[in-house]
Motif scaffolding. Structure first.
Motif, short mmCIF file in Angstrom:
data_model
loop_
_atom_site.label_atom_id
_atom_site.label_comp_id
_atom_site.label_asym_id
_atom_site.label_seq_id
_atom_site.Cartn_x
_atom_site.Cartn_y
_atom_site.Cartn_z
N ALA A 28 36.88 -32.61 65.99
CA ALA A 28 37.28 -31.60 65.00
C ALA A 28 37.37 -30.22 65.64
N GLN A 29 36.50 -29.95 66.61
CA GLN A 29 36.54 -28.67 67.32
C GLN A 29 37.79 -28.56 68.18
N VAL A 30 38.21 -29.68 68.75
CA VAL A 30 39.45 -29.69 69.54
C VAL A 30 40.63 -29.34 68.64
N VAL A 31 40.68 -29.95 67.46
CA VAL A 31 41.75 -29.65 66.51
C VAL A 31 41.72 -28.17 66.12
N SER A 32 40.53 -27.62 65.96
CA SER A 32 40.40 -26.19 65.64
C SER A 32 40.98 -25.33 66.76
N LEU A 33 40.79 -25.75 68.01
CA LEU A 33 41.39 -25.03 69.14
C LEU A 33 42.91 -25.10 69.07
N PHE A 34 43.44 -26.25 68.68
CA PHE A 34 44.89 -26.38 68.51
C PHE A 34 45.39 -25.39 67.46
N GLU A 35 44.69 -25.36 66.32
CA GLU A 35 45.11 -24.49 65.22
C GLU A 35 45.01 -23.02 65.62
N LEU A 36 43.96 -22.67 66.38
CA LEU A 36 43.82 -21.30 66.84
C LEU A 36 44.95 -20.94 67.80
N ARG A 37 45.30 -21.89 68.65
CA ARG A 37 46.42 -21.66 69.58
C ARG A 37 47.72 -21.40 68.82
N LYS A 38 47.96 -22.22 67.78
CA LYS A 38 49.17 -22.06 66.98
C LYS A 38 49.17 -20.72 66.26
N ALA A 39 48.01 -20.33 65.71
CA ALA A 39 47.92 -19.05 65.01
C ALA A 39 48.19 -17.89 65.95
N ASN A 40 47.65 -17.96 67.15
CA ASN A 40 47.89 -16.89 68.14
C ASN A 40 49.36 -16.82 68.52
N ALA A 41 49.99 -18.00 68.65
CA ALA A 41 51.42 -18.03 69.00
C ALA A 41 52.25 -17.43 67.87
N ASP A 42 51.90 -17.78 66.62
CA ASP A 42 52.62 -17.22 65.48
C ASP A 42 52.44 -15.72 65.41
N LEU A 43 51.23 -15.25 65.70
CA LEU A 43 50.95 -13.81 65.67
C LEU A 43 51.76 -13.09 66.74
N SER A 44 51.83 -13.68 67.92
CA SER A 44 52.61 -13.08 69.00
C SER A 44 54.09 -13.02 68.64
N GLU A 45 54.57 -14.10 68.01
CA GLU A 45 55.98 -14.13 67.60
C GLU A 45 56.26 -13.08 66.54
N SER A 46 55.32 -12.93 65.59
CA SER A 46 55.48 -11.91 64.55
C SER A 46 55.47 -10.51 65.15
N LYS A 47 54.63 -10.31 66.15
CA LYS A 47 54.55 -9.01 66.81
C LYS A 47 55.87 -8.70 67.52
N LEU A 48 56.44 -9.70 68.18
CA LEU A 48 57.72 -9.50 68.85
C LEU A 48 58.82 -9.19 67.84
N THR A 49 58.81 -9.91 66.70
CA THR A 49 59.81 -9.67 65.66
C THR A 49 59.67 -8.27 65.09
N LEU A 50 58.43 -7.85 64.84
CA LEU A 50 58.18 -6.52 64.31
C LEU A 50 58.62 -5.44 65.29
N THR A 51 58.34 -5.67 66.58
CA THR A 51 58.75 -4.70 67.60
C THR A 51 60.27 -4.60 67.65
N ALA A 52 60.95 -5.74 67.56
CA ALA A 52 62.41 -5.73 67.59
C ALA A 52 62.99 -5.00 66.39
N LYS A 53 62.41 -5.24 65.21
CA LYS A 53 62.89 -4.57 64.01
C LYS A 53 62.62 -3.07 64.08
N ASN A 54 61.47 -2.70 64.66
CA ASN A 54 61.14 -1.29 64.81
C ASN A 54 62.11 -0.61 65.76
#
Length: 292
Positions: free
Chosen positions: A159-185
């Motif tokens: 279950a902890q391994v799966v949590s690491l997967f989910e954290l990785r995905k969340a960080n990737a989504d956050l980075s993508e959102s940051k790039l999108t926000l920077t582009a829009k700015n």
């Protein structure tokens, strides 16, 4: 879980294989470098289960890839000889093979034949979307079993391994959102710069024309006309200053380093009153300007 058996290899294939593979790809984890968080968990699970081998495996299209491993010494194997391919298709929360030499599914597996693998226990790594991406497994080269507390620990660590997967995905989504926000700015900056640049010339012309009118005809127009011209000059000046300020804002590399400036609030309110008082229906009460 619905399972489809590959007729050529005999390896079970999850019925949601396409969706499962898509989620695995979305993690962007395949073929990445080792990470201590995963390495520590496989070391821990080997110690708990007292097995010489353990791994975090991910089942790709035609292979099983090890994100972390202890005692295996390889980074991937064919999916056709993978025990974990069976584990992710198993409806159980833990897949155990006590003695692979006596199991018809694995007795002819090359790793079993050469004596490298005999015992296997794996917990499917199931995401919140219900896709088993791989397994957390322990392996031994001799027949054996696990105590209940060891199986419970294996499930908890999985279950902890799966949590690491989910954290990785969340960080990737956050980075993508940051790039999108920077582009829009950046797009907003370009738009604001273009608009204000286009306004700059007409604003300068308006101020010049208003200043000429005030200079040449201000007296002849009387008090009311002179007041209107004064408003026009002051308004044109403010528009020009606003445009210049916006242009400076979007071209300054040291924008964030700029400090705030103090203003004379009384003088500011006095100017506001002068503009608003042109409408006789508005009464503006403000502090009197101090005597200099």
């Amino acid at each position: 879980m619905n399972v489809i058996v590959n007729e050529l290899s005999g390896v079970p294939m999850p019925a949601n294989e396409q969706e499962r593979q898509a989620e695995l790809n979305s993690l962007s984890i395949l073929d990445t470098l080792p990470e201590k968080e995963y390495d520590q968990l496989v070391k821990l699970v080997s110690d708990i289960c007292q097995t010489p081998m353990s791994a975090v495996t991910l089942i790709d299209g035609h292979r099983q890839w090890f994100k972390a491993e202890v005692g295996l010494g390889v980074c991937e194997t064919s999916r056709e000889v993978s025990f974990c391919a069976h584990a992710i298709a198993s409806p159980s929360d833990i897949f155990i093979v006590p003695d692979a030499t006596k199991d018809i599914r694995f007795s002819e597996n090359p790793f079993v034949v050469n004596g490298a693998v005999n015992f296997y226990a794996g917990v499917p790594l199931v995401t919140k979307n219900g896709h088993a991406l791989g397994s957390l497994c322990v392996i031994d080269n001799k027949p054996r079993t696990l105590e209940k507390w060891q199986m419970d620990a294996l499930k908890t660590i999985a279950a902890q391994v799966v949590s690491l997967f989910e954290l990785r995905k969340a960080n990737a989504d956050l980075s993508e959102s940051k790039l999108t926000l920077t582009a829009k700015n950046d797009e907003l900056k370009k738009f604001a710069y273009t608009v204000t640049h286009d306004i700059k010339s007409p604003a300068n012309n308006l101020l010049t024309a208003a200043s000429i009118l005030q200079s040449d005809f201000g007296v002849t127009l009387g008090e009311s006309g002179g007041t209107l011209l004064s408003y026009l000059v002051n308004s044109s000046t403010k528009i020009k200053n606003l445009v210049d300020g916006v242009l400076a804002y979007y071209t300054s590399d040291e924008l964030l380093a700029k400090k705030s400036e103090e203003i004379d609030l009384s003088a500011f309110l006095h100017q506001m009153a002068e503009f608003i008082s042109i409408n006789e229906n508005i009464e503006f009460i403000y502090p009197k300007r101090p005597v200099q």
